[in-house]
Write an enzyme that holds these catalytic residues in place. Structure first.
Site, PDB file in Angstrom:
ATOM      1  N   GLU A 128       0.849  -1.200   0.000  1.00 53.37           N
ATOM      2  CA  GLU A 128       0.000   0.000   0.000  1.00 53.37           C
ATOM      3  C   GLU A 128       0.880   1.244   0.000  1.00 53.37           C
ATOM      4  O   GLU A 128       2.003   1.210   0.502  1.00 53.37           O
ATOM      5  CB  GLU A 128      -0.899   0.013   1.253  1.00 53.37           C
ATOM      6  CG  GLU A 128      -0.079   0.260   2.489  1.00 53.37           C
ATOM      7  CD  GLU A 128      -0.835   0.106   3.787  1.00 53.37           C
ATOM      8  OE1 GLU A 128      -1.693   0.934   4.040  1.00 53.37           O
ATOM      9  OE2 GLU A 128      -0.531  -0.842   4.529  1.00 53.37           O
ATOM     10  N   LYS A 148       2.446   4.660   1.190  1.00 56.16           N
ATOM     11  CA  LYS A 148       2.641   5.243   2.523  1.00 56.16           C
ATOM     12  C   LYS A 148       2.226   6.709   2.468  1.00 56.16           C
ATOM     13  O   LYS A 148       2.886   7.538   1.862  1.00 56.16           O
ATOM     14  CB  LYS A 148       4.095   5.121   2.947  1.00 56.16           C
ATOM     15  CG  LYS A 148       4.334   5.653   4.342  1.00 56.16           C
ATOM     16  CD  LYS A 148       5.680   5.183   4.869  1.00 56.16           C
ATOM     17  CE  LYS A 148       5.904   5.679   6.284  1.00 56.16           C
ATOM     18  NZ  LYS A 148       6.046   7.134   6.358  1.00 56.16           N
ATOM     19  N   ASP A 185       1.530  10.496   3.402  1.00 58.54           N
ATOM     20  CA  ASP A 185       2.322  11.480   4.114  1.00 58.54           C
ATOM     21  C   ASP A 185       1.363  12.336   4.939  1.00 58.54           C
ATOM     22  O   ASP A 185       0.917  13.389   4.508  1.00 58.54           O
ATOM     23  CB  ASP A 185       3.069  12.345   3.086  1.00 58.54           C
ATOM     24  CG  ASP A 185       4.366  12.848   3.652  1.00 58.54           C
ATOM     25  OD1 ASP A 185       4.656  12.554   4.830  1.00 58.54           O
ATOM     26  OD2 ASP A 185       5.088  13.542   2.912  1.00 58.54           O
ATOM     27  N   TYR A 196      -4.980   1.717   8.216  1.00 59.42           N
ATOM     28  CA  TYR A 196      -4.025   0.718   7.735  1.00 59.42           C
ATOM     29  C   TYR A 196      -3.771  -0.436   8.700  1.00 59.42           C
ATOM     30  O   TYR A 196      -3.049  -1.358   8.361  1.00 59.42           O
ATOM     31  CB  TYR A 196      -2.715   1.358   7.297  1.00 59.42           C
ATOM     32  CG  TYR A 196      -2.026   2.225   8.331  1.00 59.42           C
ATOM     33  CD1 TYR A 196      -1.452   1.671   9.465  1.00 59.42           C
ATOM     34  CD2 TYR A 196      -1.939   3.597   8.139  1.00 59.42           C
ATOM     35  CE1 TYR A 196      -0.817   2.466  10.394  1.00 59.42           C
ATOM     36  CE2 TYR A 196      -1.293   4.404   9.064  1.00 59.42           C
ATOM     37  CZ  TYR A 196      -0.744   3.829  10.200  1.00 59.42           C
ATOM     38  OH  TYR A 196      -0.109   4.623  11.109  1.00 59.42           O
ATOM     39  N   LYS A 198      11.116   3.719   0.570  1.00 61.22           N
ATOM     40  CA  LYS A 198      10.901   5.142   0.348  1.00 61.22           C
ATOM     41  C   LYS A 198      11.149   5.549  -1.106  1.00 61.22           C
ATOM     42  O   LYS A 198      12.020   4.995  -1.777  1.00 61.22           O
ATOM     43  CB  LYS A 198      11.849   5.964   1.241  1.00 61.22           C
ATOM     44  CG  LYS A 198      11.579   5.834   2.723  1.00 61.22           C
ATOM     45  CD  LYS A 198      10.184   6.326   3.046  1.00 61.22           C
ATOM     46  CE  LYS A 198      10.021   6.728   4.494  1.00 61.22           C
ATOM     47  NZ  LYS A 198      10.704   7.928   4.902  1.00 61.22           N
ATOM     48  N   CYS A 250      17.226  45.771 -18.022  1.00 63.43           N
ATOM     49  CA  CYS A 250      17.359  44.393 -18.482  1.00 63.43           C
ATOM     50  C   CYS A 250      18.802  43.926 -18.338  1.00 63.43           C
ATOM     51  O   CYS A 250      19.717  44.596 -18.821  1.00 63.43           O
ATOM     52  CB  CYS A 250      16.920  44.285 -19.949  1.00 63.43           C
ATOM     53  SG  CYS A 250      17.205  42.644 -20.636  1.00 63.43           S
ATOM     54  N   CYS A 278      20.002  43.418 -22.298  1.00 61.78           N
ATOM     55  CA  CYS A 278      20.131  44.483 -23.296  1.00 61.78           C
ATOM     56  C   CYS A 278      20.090  45.881 -22.666  1.00 61.78           C
ATOM     57  O   CYS A 278      20.183  46.879 -23.376  1.00 61.78           O
ATOM     58  CB  CYS A 278      19.034  44.357 -24.351  1.00 61.78           C
ATOM     59  SG  CYS A 278      17.408  44.818 -23.729  1.00 61.78           S
ATOM     60  N   CYS A 325      11.211  43.260 -19.729  1.00 55.22           N
ATOM     61  CA  CYS A 325      12.194  44.061 -20.448  1.00 55.22           C
ATOM     62  C   CYS A 325      11.460  44.739 -21.607  1.00 55.22           C
ATOM     63  O   CYS A 325      10.709  44.096 -22.342  1.00 55.22           O
ATOM     64  CB  CYS A 325      13.296  43.157 -20.979  1.00 55.22           C
ATOM     65  SG  CYS A 325      14.228  43.883 -22.333  1.00 55.22           S
ATOM     66  N   CYS A 359      16.347  43.010 -27.776  1.00 51.71           N
ATOM     67  CA  CYS A 359      16.941  42.254 -26.670  1.00 51.71           C
ATOM     68  C   CYS A 359      17.287  40.853 -27.163  1.00 51.71           C
ATOM     69  O   CYS A 359      16.409  40.089 -27.575  1.00 51.71           O
ATOM     70  CB  CYS A 359      15.949  42.182 -25.516  1.00 51.71           C
ATOM     71  SG  CYS A 359      16.557  41.210 -24.129  1.00 51.71           S
TER      72      CYS A 359
END
Ligand code: JCF
Length: 679
Positions: free
Chosen positions: A119, A121, A123, A231, A320, A414, A417, A432, A438
């Site tokens: 199953e 796990k 969190d 579980y 894990k 910028c 440029c 910019c 540019c």
């Protein structure tokens, strides 16, 4: 409780209402298959509330009205777990998992394969729920495994926690253990609301679940989208349970608990490894966060023979997944300029292994995000990389801020440029103002033009575009079609063969389609779908170029903003020159079939879920779009129809919940053929 002066018919009706509402909760929150219409549920709940007001002695702790949240507590009391709540040993590689299996077989003195329960796990937060005579008496956190905190008031507010068990045949004392977690969607919604209210955001779903359970005021918990998934069992007195772990869980499910729908039985450790791989691929699509897979010896008698070491059972382990969040240091922030001039802050990080790869950059999005995080150069930060999503900075570990941490300064010119950077009112992005002067914007525009879904120019990768622009060989998109072999061969790391391949690919790219060409132009907010709609609506480029914003808004899914960007694009002389130059270079496309009135699915949103066997997913999507449908990734009340193949999960459940039409692949194909699609 004094029930003497309550009329018998009221007592009977109350019992009936408990039953109806408990079953409806179970159908809805545990099995994901709602049966009772919402309106009927509400009527029953109101009827019960009214009776309880009239006869207050009817209010019991297991009444379905008691989920809204009791009076706040001043502190949590401590709870001693009669049977300690165990932790799990970990495995981090196939070899370690095989060692686990080998240790078990050695201990059992057996050559035979061991059957395992598998199953995900979850969190979340481990909890213990104690039922006496089928009624929830106490809920507690795991704490240190021996002593936890009493969170009964809060846990009662979670609808997937049964207040009273369903089946009559329950052991008089039954402790059930599981994980309380917050599904990803609920977490996102909670944070959206917090953001809109200017409140502090939660770092991740686990944190949000923990914070929600730790509220002294259960009314706050009641508003949080929490779930319980069980579980295992702890203390059991009286009554018998099955002899296989997975059968016990099935029994718990029948008593009213949600169990994990991914749970499976593996016949040996190799099947466990397959399961781990399969779930790893599915991890991002699951509606909740998981950090690994739990494998348990499925036979309870064998579990008993194996016993425990310290605080963990010998018969279980958690394999894990690579962590999706890690800590590292923010070394510097650089600013990148995108195709539309957006100036994006990028975090340069001390390299860290997260989500299965080494990460040394992460996006910081924009100025608002930097302010929200309160991040400074030199800070220790938490990086998240989930699936193939670009790594994000999720939070700052403020306690580790060094004295010399410095503020991040947003440039007003910028970095490429030197044109002024302009903030658009109401937009978080700064841009910019250099446009195609540019070189950064030019490079991005060319990369986009060449990309697979655009002109699909094989062999013209990002590095090569940068090299060509930096060497002054390429100034514009149309310049691509004037590149010469000699100049290419003279480039560093470019052989004659690759140079010729590139010229061939450029030649080949000239045969395109109008939607691809429109998408390739890189007009702001014009993605693939919009480009397709524009092409279909206008049929030819000239008509589109002459359309004003009003005419543009006649196109499906084009609103005032997109219409403005499109019209603006075609007003700019250098864009017109570029288009002319591209046509001169020989770019061509077949006439687009104009489909104004022939889109029977126009205005409908379809969702594809599960496996398709005859069509590929992109074919199905393409056919639906040709008929005018939008194809979306998630099911909502706006969804018109859901196409579900084998393996369809939460989206199909949602569709059923919303009572939407659901087609299988065969029915989809029949519908498409009926509407003139040849398959
Ligand atoms: O989903 C979980 N986080 C989870 C934790 C699942 C399990 O089956 C567990 C667990 C912790 C201990 N089983 C044990 C024995």
């Amino acid at each position: 409780m004094n029930e003497q002066n309550i009329p018998l018919d009221v007592q009977t009706r109350v019992a009936e209402l408990h039953d109806i509402l408990n079953r409806a909760n179970y159908q809805y929150y545990v099995l994901d298959t709602p049966e009772l219409p919402d309106a009927e549920y509400d009527r029953c709940l109101r009827e019960l509330q009214k009776l309880e007001q009239e006869y207050p002695s009817l209010v019991t702790t297991d009444s379905p009205t008691q989920r809204v949240g009791a009076e706040p507590l001043s502190a949590f009391t401590q709870v001693r777990h009669e049977l300690p709540m165990l932790s799990l040993d970990n495995a981090f590689s196939d070899e370690e998992l095989q060692d686990f299996d080998r240790r078990i077989r050695d201990r059992l003195n057996s050559q035979n394969a061991v059957e395992y329960a598998c199953e995900p796990k979850l969190d979340g937060i481990a909890v213990s729920l104690l039922y006496r005579n089928g009624v929830l008496e106490r809920a507690a956190t795991r704490g240190d495994g021996t002593v936890g905190e009493d969170i009964t008031q809060n846990v009662r507010t979670i609808y997937s926690v049964p207040l009273k068990l369903l089946d009559g045949d329950v052991p008089p004392v039954l402790e059930v253990r599981g994980e309380i977690y917050m599904p990803k969607a609920g977490f996102a919604e909670l944070n959206d609301k917090a953001r809109a209210a200017g409140e502090k955001l939660f770092v991740n779903p686990r944190n949000a679940a923990a914070g929600s359970l730790r509220q002294l005021d259960p009314k706050i918990t009641a508003r949080r989208p929490l779930q319980l998934c069980v579980y295992s069992v702890g203390l059991v007195e009286g009554g018998e349970l099955p002899e296989r772990h997975t059968d016990i869980l099935e029994q718990l499910n029948r008593w009213g608990f949600r169990i994990n729908s991914e749970m499976a039985v593996a016949e040996d450790i190799d099947a466990c490894i397959d399961y781990y791989r399969k779930l790893g691929e599915k991890r991002e699509q699951l509606p909740y966060d998981i950090d690994g897979i739990v494998f348990k010896v499925n036979s309870i008698p064998l579990q008993k023979r194996l016993g425990f070491v310290a605080r963990a059972p010998r018969w279980a382990t958690a394999y894990k997944f690579p962590a999706q969040e890690e800590m590292t240091k923010l070394l510097d922030v650089e600013f990148q300029v995108g195709r539309t001039g957006a100036v994006t802050p990028v975090a340069r990080l001390e390299p860290v292994f997260v989500g299965g790869v080494t990460v040394s950059n992460a996006t910081l999005h924009n100025r608002d995000e930097i302010a929200r995080l309160g991040v400074k150069v030199g800070d220790t930060v938490i990086i998240r990389r989930a699936g193939d999503v670009i790594p994000q900075v999720v939070s700052v570990v403020e306690s580790r801020r060094p004295d010399d941490a410095r503020d991040i300064e947003f440039p007003d010119h910028c970095p490429v440029c030197d044109s002024p950077v302009e903030a658009t009112p109401g937009e978080a992005v700064a841009r910019c103002s250099g446009g195609l002067i540019c070189s950064a914007q030019r490079k991005q525009a060319i990369k986009h033009f060449a990309s697979r879904k655009a002109m699909d120019i094989d062999g013209l990768g990002d590095k090569l575009v940068e090299q060509l622009v930096d060497e002054g060989l390429l100034h514009s998109v149309s310049g691509l079609y004037h590149l010469e072999l000699d100049a290419l061969v003279a480039l560093e790391r470019m052989g004659e063969k690759s140079a010729q391949n590139l010229l061939d690919a450029l030649e080949k790219s000239k045969d395109t389609t109008l939607p691809k060409f429109l998408y390739a132009l890189g007009i702001r907010e014009v993605g693939e779908a919009t480009a397709r709609n524009l092409a279909r609506h206008f049929g030819e480029l000239d008509a589109l170029m002459q359309a004003d914003t009003e005419a543009l808004q006649q196109v499906e899914d084009v609103g005032p903003v997109v219409a403005h960007y499109v019209a603006e694009f075609f007003e700019q002389p250098h864009n017109l020159e570029e288009i002319e130059a591209l046509k001169q270079a020989g770019i061509r496309w077949p006439a687009e079939e104009q489909q104004g009135g022939e889109q029977p699915l126009a205005g409908q949103t379809w969702v594809l879920t599960g496996k398709l066997e005859t069509l590929s997913r992109s074919e199905a999507k393409d056919y639906l779009q040709r008929l005018g449908a939008k194809v979306a990734g998630s099911v909502s009340a706006n969804t018109h129809t859901v196409v579900a193949g084998p393996g369809a999960g939460s989206k199909l459940n949602k569709a059923r919940e919303l009572d939407l039409p659901v087609l299988d692949e065969e029915a989809l194909i029949a519908m498409l053929r009926e509407r003139g699609i040849e398959i």
